[in-house]
Write a protein that holds these residues in place. Structure first.
Motif, PDB file in Angstrom:
ATOM      1  N   VAL A  40      43.272   3.414  91.049  1.00  0.00           N
ATOM      2  CA  VAL A  40      42.901   3.117  89.664  1.00  0.00           C
ATOM      3  C   VAL A  40      41.450   2.653  89.590  1.00  0.00           C
ATOM      4  O   VAL A  40      40.688   3.089  88.716  1.00  0.00           O
ATOM      5  CB  VAL A  40      43.856   2.060  89.060  1.00  0.00           C
ATOM      6  N   LYS A  41      41.025   1.785  90.500  1.00  0.00           N
ATOM      7  CA  LYS A  41      39.639   1.308  90.499  1.00  0.00           C
ATOM      8  C   LYS A  41      38.661   2.452  90.739  1.00  0.00           C
ATOM      9  O   LYS A  41      37.619   2.532  90.090  1.00  0.00           O
ATOM     10  CB  LYS A  41      39.450   0.210  91.536  1.00  0.00           C
ATOM     11  N   ASP A  77      40.544  -7.578  91.018  1.00  0.00           N
ATOM     12  CA  ASP A  77      41.892  -7.111  91.330  1.00  0.00           C
ATOM     13  C   ASP A  77      42.590  -6.744  90.034  1.00  0.00           C
ATOM     14  O   ASP A  77      42.512  -7.462  89.039  1.00  0.00           O
ATOM     15  CB  ASP A  77      42.695  -8.207  92.035  1.00  0.00           C
ATOM     16  N   ILE A  78      43.329  -5.652  90.051  1.00  0.00           N
ATOM     17  CA  ILE A  78      44.067  -5.222  88.875  1.00  0.00           C
ATOM     18  C   ILE A  78      45.389  -5.969  88.829  1.00  0.00           C
ATOM     19  O   ILE A  78      46.115  -6.038  89.818  1.00  0.00           O
ATOM     20  CB  ILE A  78      44.300  -3.707  88.907  1.00  0.00           C
ATOM     21  N   VAL A  79      45.692  -6.542  87.684  1.00  0.00           N
ATOM     22  CA  VAL A  79      46.936  -7.268  87.480  1.00  0.00           C
ATOM     23  C   VAL A  79      47.901  -6.306  86.781  1.00  0.00           C
ATOM     24  O   VAL A  79      47.873  -6.142  85.566  1.00  0.00           O
ATOM     25  CB  VAL A  79      46.718  -8.533  86.632  1.00  0.00           C
ATOM     26  N   PHE A  80      48.751  -5.652  87.576  1.00  0.00           N
ATOM     27  CA  PHE A  80      49.643  -4.643  87.016  1.00  0.00           C
ATOM     28  C   PHE A  80      50.731  -5.263  86.147  1.00  0.00           C
ATOM     29  O   PHE A  80      51.224  -4.610  85.233  1.00  0.00           O
ATOM     30  CB  PHE A  80      50.267  -3.803  88.129  1.00  0.00           C
ATOM     31  N   LYS A  94      44.309  -4.816  83.123  1.00  0.00           N
ATOM     32  CA  LYS A  94      43.658  -6.126  83.175  1.00  0.00           C
ATOM     33  C   LYS A  94      43.107  -6.298  84.585  1.00  0.00           C
ATOM     34  O   LYS A  94      43.835  -6.158  85.570  1.00  0.00           O
ATOM     35  CB  LYS A  94      44.655  -7.231  82.866  1.00  0.00           C
ATOM     36  N   ILE A  95      41.822  -6.606  84.672  1.00  0.00           N
ATOM     37  CA  ILE A  95      41.148  -6.787  85.961  1.00  0.00           C
ATOM     38  C   ILE A  95      40.611  -8.206  86.015  1.00  0.00           C
ATOM     39  O   ILE A  95      39.901  -8.637  85.101  1.00  0.00           O
ATOM     40  CB  ILE A  95      40.002  -5.772  86.129  1.00  0.00           C
ATOM     41  N   LYS A  96      40.963  -8.930  87.091  1.00  0.00           N
ATOM     42  CA  LYS A  96      40.515 -10.316  87.262  1.00  0.00           C
ATOM     43  C   LYS A  96      39.653 -10.433  88.509  1.00  0.00           C
ATOM     44  O   LYS A  96      39.943  -9.834  89.538  1.00  0.00           O
ATOM     45  CB  LYS A  96      41.708 -11.256  87.414  1.00  0.00           C
ATOM     46  N   PHE A  97      38.611 -11.261  88.388  1.00  0.00           N
ATOM     47  CA  PHE A  97      37.763 -11.615  89.524  1.00  0.00           C
ATOM     48  C   PHE A  97      37.287 -13.032  89.312  1.00  0.00           C
ATOM     49  O   PHE A  97      36.604 -13.320  88.323  1.00  0.00           O
ATOM     50  CB  PHE A  97      36.578 -10.652  89.655  1.00  0.00           C
ATOM     51  N   ILE A 102      38.825  -8.872  82.514  1.00  0.00           N
ATOM     52  CA  ILE A 102      38.425  -7.788  81.622  1.00  0.00           C
ATOM     53  C   ILE A 102      39.660  -6.967  81.279  1.00  0.00           C
ATOM     54  O   ILE A 102      40.508  -6.732  82.137  1.00  0.00           O
ATOM     55  CB  ILE A 102      37.384  -6.877  82.305  1.00  0.00           C
ATOM     56  N   MET A 103      39.749  -6.531  80.042  1.00  0.00           N
ATOM     57  CA  MET A 103      40.753  -5.550  79.634  1.00  0.00           C
ATOM     58  C   MET A 103      40.038  -4.209  79.494  1.00  0.00           C
ATOM     59  O   MET A 103      39.023  -4.104  78.790  1.00  0.00           O
ATOM     60  CB  MET A 103      41.410  -5.930  78.318  1.00  0.00           C
TER      61      MET A 103
END
Length: 118
Positions: A40-41, A77-80, A94-97, A102-103
């Motif tokens: 996905v990334k 990291d993607i939060v599935f 949703k991606i968290k670092f 970020i959405m």
């Protein structure tokens, strides 16, 4: 043939194969993106970015830096569990670092940044 001879032939052939692989694959961008997060990334990073109007005004006012957004996309990291990958027509991730999140809306030819939180 003794075991030690067979082992020697195996190791010799294996080392020649490794050298040939290193020679043919050197200088090429080869990656092993087999996990769902890595795929996905890679998909998100291969498409052009479009910022929502809210994000554009925040970038214009200086409260958000576009480098922050790109660093979250690359290192986050993607939060599935909080994403909607099968949403029609475009999946939302949703991606968290660190403290940032970020959405992202991932369409076929475009990636839209929907929201950014510090």
């Amino acid at each position: 043939m003794k075991f030690i001879h067979r082992l020697g032939y195996y190791l010799g052939g294996f080392s020649i194969g490794l050298i040939l692989l290193a020679f043919f694959l050197s200088g090429k961008k080869v990656s092993c993106d087999y996990g769902p997060e890595a795929r996905v990334k890679k998909n998100i990073q291969s498409k052009p970015l479009k910022y929502s109007e809210i994000i554009q005004t925040q970038i214009g006012s200086g409260s958000i830096d576009s480098l922050d957004i790109s660093s979250v996309l690359q290192q986050g990291d993607i939060v599935f569990s909080e994403s909607e990958p099968r949403k029609e027509p475009c999946g939302v991730y949703k991606i968290k670092f660190e403290e940032k999140e970020i959405m992202v809306e991932n369409c076929d030819s475009l990636v839209s940044i929907l929201s950014y939180k510090k």
